[in-house]
Write a protein that holds these residues in place. Structure first.
Motif, PDB file in Angstrom:
ATOM      1  N   TRP A 323      23.151  -5.572   1.046  1.00  0.00           N
ATOM      2  CA  TRP A 323      22.506  -5.027   2.664  1.00  0.00           C
ATOM      3  C   TRP A 323      20.796  -6.134   2.689  1.00  0.00           C
ATOM      4  N   ARG A 324      20.067  -6.228   3.755  1.00  0.00           N
ATOM      5  CA  ARG A 324      19.309  -7.116   3.407  1.00  0.00           C
ATOM      6  C   ARG A 324      17.941  -6.200   3.399  1.00  0.00           C
ATOM      7  N   CYS A 325      16.976  -7.319   3.233  1.00  0.00           N
ATOM      8  CA  CYS A 325      15.368  -6.615   3.800  1.00  0.00           C
ATOM      9  C   CYS A 325      15.289  -5.725   4.584  1.00  0.00           C
ATOM     10  N   GLY A 326      14.334  -5.103   4.622  1.00  0.00           N
ATOM     11  CA  GLY A 326      14.060  -4.574   6.545  1.00  0.00           C
ATOM     12  C   GLY A 326      15.020  -4.192   7.039  1.00  0.00           C
ATOM     13  N   GLU A 327      16.228  -3.862   6.620  1.00  0.00           N
ATOM     14  CA  GLU A 327      17.053  -3.511   7.527  1.00  0.00           C
ATOM     15  C   GLU A 327      17.045  -1.348   6.898  1.00  0.00           C
ATOM     16  N   PHE A 347      14.100   4.672   5.575  1.00  0.00           N
ATOM     17  CA  PHE A 347      13.860   3.267   5.369  1.00  0.00           C
ATOM     18  C   PHE A 347      14.309   1.896   5.394  1.00  0.00           C
ATOM     19  N   CYS A 348      13.676   1.485   4.614  1.00  0.00           N
ATOM     20  CA  CYS A 348      14.570  -0.007   4.087  1.00  0.00           C
ATOM     21  C   CYS A 348      13.817  -0.344   2.422  1.00  0.00           C
ATOM     22  N   VAL A 349      14.923  -0.975   2.140  1.00  0.00           N
ATOM     23  CA  VAL A 349      15.584  -0.720   1.364  1.00  0.00           C
ATOM     24  C   VAL A 349      15.034  -2.636   0.387  1.00  0.00           C
ATOM     25  N   TYR A 350      14.107  -2.373  -0.692  1.00  0.00           N
ATOM     26  CA  TYR A 350      13.454  -3.544  -0.865  1.00  0.00           C
ATOM     27  C   TYR A 350      14.491  -4.152  -2.328  1.00  0.00           C
ATOM     28  N   VAL A 362      16.654   3.358  -5.230  1.00  0.00           N
ATOM     29  CA  VAL A 362      16.561   2.060  -4.688  1.00  0.00           C
ATOM     30  C   VAL A 362      14.600   2.480  -4.489  1.00  0.00           C
ATOM     31  N   THR A 363      14.016   0.931  -4.046  1.00  0.00           N
ATOM     32  CA  THR A 363      12.936   0.584  -3.926  1.00  0.00           C
ATOM     33  C   THR A 363      12.380   0.612  -2.535  1.00  0.00           C
ATOM     34  N   GLU A 364      11.646   1.267  -2.234  1.00  0.00           N
ATOM     35  CA  GLU A 364      11.577   1.082  -0.315  1.00  0.00           C
ATOM     36  C   GLU A 364      10.973  -0.267   0.137  1.00  0.00           C
ATOM     37  N   ASN A 368       5.746   2.326  -1.575  1.00  0.00           N
ATOM     38  CA  ASN A 368       5.216   3.514  -3.346  1.00  0.00           C
ATOM     39  C   ASN A 368       6.219   3.593  -3.964  1.00  0.00           C
ATOM     40  N   THR A 369       7.127   3.747  -3.834  1.00  0.00           N
ATOM     41  CA  THR A 369       8.498   4.925  -4.075  1.00  0.00           C
ATOM     42  C   THR A 369       9.478   4.799  -4.639  1.00  0.00           C
ATOM     43  N   VAL A 370      10.241   5.329  -5.713  1.00  0.00           N
ATOM     44  CA  VAL A 370      11.988   4.930  -6.287  1.00  0.00           C
ATOM     45  C   VAL A 370      11.727   6.373  -5.125  1.00  0.00           C
ATOM     46  N   LYS A 371      13.293   6.305  -4.527  1.00  0.00           N
ATOM     47  CA  LYS A 371      13.907   6.877  -4.620  1.00  0.00           C
ATOM     48  C   LYS A 371      15.362   7.328  -5.178  1.00  0.00           C
ATOM     49  N   LYS A 372      16.689   7.727  -5.178  1.00  0.00           N
ATOM     50  CA  LYS A 372      17.851   8.406  -5.557  1.00  0.00           C
ATOM     51  C   LYS A 372      18.379   9.064  -4.310  1.00  0.00           C
TER      52      LYS A 372
END
Length: 542
Positions: A323-327, A347-350, A362-364, A368-372
């Motif tokens: 992935w690319r940050c911001g996509e 959301f955009c993955v960091y 993943v972090t957004e 400020n959220t961690v997603k599963k």
């Protein structure tokens, strides 16, 4: 009368053992013939007896202590008075007159016999402690002796390895030289043969042309039909010979080289690991650890494919998420670059990491959220940090927990959470309980231990880089090596587990250009996002 030997003290001065003859006074002598212990008075009587006058006496204390023993029971201030008490305040024995004169008013006093007992016990403790220290010194000396032998053996071994390494490099250089010479000789042979063929052709055509010239000269001056027919025929023959221009001189081969500084040669040859020996440091902090030569890592780029992505996390042996940050979204691709699946997100993955269960955390980007993200692409929020922190890097520990870097304009910290999102702990600087750093700039690598304490930092010191050190991504392999992508210098650094630089894994010479994302698959292959060339390189070196 038999002479009395007075060797150095062999037993304590104020011993509680009484004379075996009178059973009143303390022992000071031993009769070697009778094997009896006796006081000074009984010793004199023993030697006066006709039966024992020639017996050999041994004084159990030194001459100095012998004189002290003769006078210790009398007060130094009142020489006729016996010592009765001991003043703990002044640390001196005192007599009846000393007490009556009130020289020691309200002082703590005990009987002399009790002090002697106490001092005897203290003396025993001193002897025991001294023996323990002496044994400890013996152990240290044994360790030093062993370490010296091991160190010398390892130095000899390392010298041998260094010579072997030098011989190996010389052989490889000789092979390169032989290969170049063979290529040059083949080139010279081909060039010589080509020139010889051209020369032969020109000589033959020159001979043919000279014959035509002679024929033409023989017809010159004739003015008849035969001459006209001859000219028509000879022109056809002349046209057969193409006009040959002067051949261009072929550029001779050159050996194109570049200057190689000493540091590059040292990097190629290998490094000496001269770390401290923790065993000897613990004892005397005296010697250094046995040096070992760090071998040069052989790198092979086994495959690559075109990709616009900058981040990577491996999912299985031959698959990875890109992935690319911001996509919005992550693509699952094979090692050949074929897209198997695309996970769309709102959301955009960091940053992202795959757990041992196969779930994706993943972090957004900017959040400020961690997603599963489960294997069935179900997306849920498992952890949200308050106080305007932003989530950045994320990884999974060997215990299966998740570590997340959080920062704001004033603070940076790491939180450890379970895969359910339950908070376990927050890692700050344990020295002053403050932030690990301010806003995380890409300028150095800071390594922490399990407790969050700083072990070392790496800023590519002494690396003669063209640009400022710009670390983008850090991973570790199964051997404990630390792998760092250096964006602006287009190199990937390899460190040992203690932060010692080993070599560049890949560089512009390997086609590396602006590396960012890194990760290892289950085969031990390193996936590198080579963003400058818009491709993913898969590297094998373990």
């Amino acid at each position: 009368m038999a002479q009395t030997n007075k060797p150095a003290a062999q037993c304590p001065v104020f011993t509680n053992q009484k004379c075996e003859l009178c059973e009143i006074n303390d022992i000071m002598f031993q009769c070697k013939d009778c094997d009896e212990l006796m006081c000074e008075t009984c010793q004199k009587s023993h030697l006066k007896s006709k039966a024992s006058k020639n017996h050999k006496m041994v004084c159990l204390i030194s001459p100095e202590m012998y004189q002290i023993n003769k006078t210790w029971k009398k007060c130094q201030s009142h020489t006729e008075e016996d010592l009765l008490m001991y003043c703990n305040t002044c640390n001196v024995p005192i007599c009846r007159e000393c007490i009556a004169s009130r020289v020691h008013p309200n002082h703590s006093m005990v009987k002399v016999e009790e002090v002697i007992d106490t001092k005897q016990q203290e003396l025993s403790n001193i002897i025991r402690q001294t023996n323990e220290k002496s044994e400890r010194y013996k152990d240290i000396l044994k360790t030093i002796t062993r370490n010296k032998m091991q160190f010398s053996k390892s130095v000899a071994k390392t010298i041998k390895e260094s010579k072997a390494r030098n011989k190996q490099l010389k052989i490889r250089l000789d092979n390169i030289e032989s290969e170049y010479i063979k290529q040059l000789e083949n080139k010279d042979k081909v060039h010589t043969e080509a020139m010889a063929k051209l020369e032969q052709r020109l000589l033959k055509e020159m001979s043919d042309l000279n014959q035509l010239i002679q024929q033409c000269e023989s017809k010159q001056g004739q003015r008849n039909v035969e001459m006209a027919q001859f000219v028509t025929g000879i022109m056809q023959q002349v046209d057969k010979y193409t006009y040959c221009e002067q051949p261009d001189e072929e550029s001779p081969p050159n050996l194109i080289t570049r200057d190689v500084d000493d540091q590059e040669l040292k990097d190629l040859f290998g490094h000496l690991d001269m770390r401290r020996n923790p065993e000897v440091d613990h004892l005397l902090q005296l010697n250094t650890k046995v040096p070992t030569a760090i071998p040069v890592i052989d790198v092979k780029i086994i495959s690559n494919f075109t990709s616009e992505n900058t981040q990577v996390v491996t999912k299985s042996n031959d698959q990875a998420l890109l992935w690319r940050c911001g996509e919005r979204g992550i693509s699952l691709v094979t090692s050949d670059g074929d897209v198997i699946q695309h996970i769309h997100t709102d959301f955009c993955v960091y940053d992202a990491v795959v757990s041992t269960s196969g779930d994706l955390f993943v972090t957004e980007d900017g959040g400020n959220t961690v997603k599963k993200i489960t294997r069935h692409n179900l997306i849920t929020d498992i952890y949200t940090e308050q106080y305007k922190y932003m989530a950045r890097g994320i990884t999974v520990t060997v215990t299966g927990n998740v570590l997340v870097v959080l920062y704001n304009s004033r603070d940076c910290k790491i939180v450890e959470i379970k895969t359910s999102g339950k908070h376990i702990r927050t890692i700050h600087d344990p020295v002053n309980n403050k932030q690990l750093c301010k806003f995380p700039h890409y300028e150095k690598i800071v390594v922490l231990n399990k407790q969050g304490q700083r072990r070392f930092k790496y800023q590519a010191e002494g690396r003669q880089l063209k640009e400022s050190f710009s670390p983008q991504y850090v991973v570790t392999d199964t051997q404990g090596h630390i792998i760092i992508s250096d964006y602006y210098n287009s190199v990937v650094h390899v460190l040992d587990k203690n932060g010692k630089f080993i070599q560049y894994l890949i560089s512009p010479e390997h086609g590396c250009h602006w590396p960012v994302g890194l990760d290892f698959d289950n085969h031990g292959r390193l996936w590198v996002c080579n963003t400058g060339k818009k491709e993913i390189d898969i590297i094998k070196y373990l």
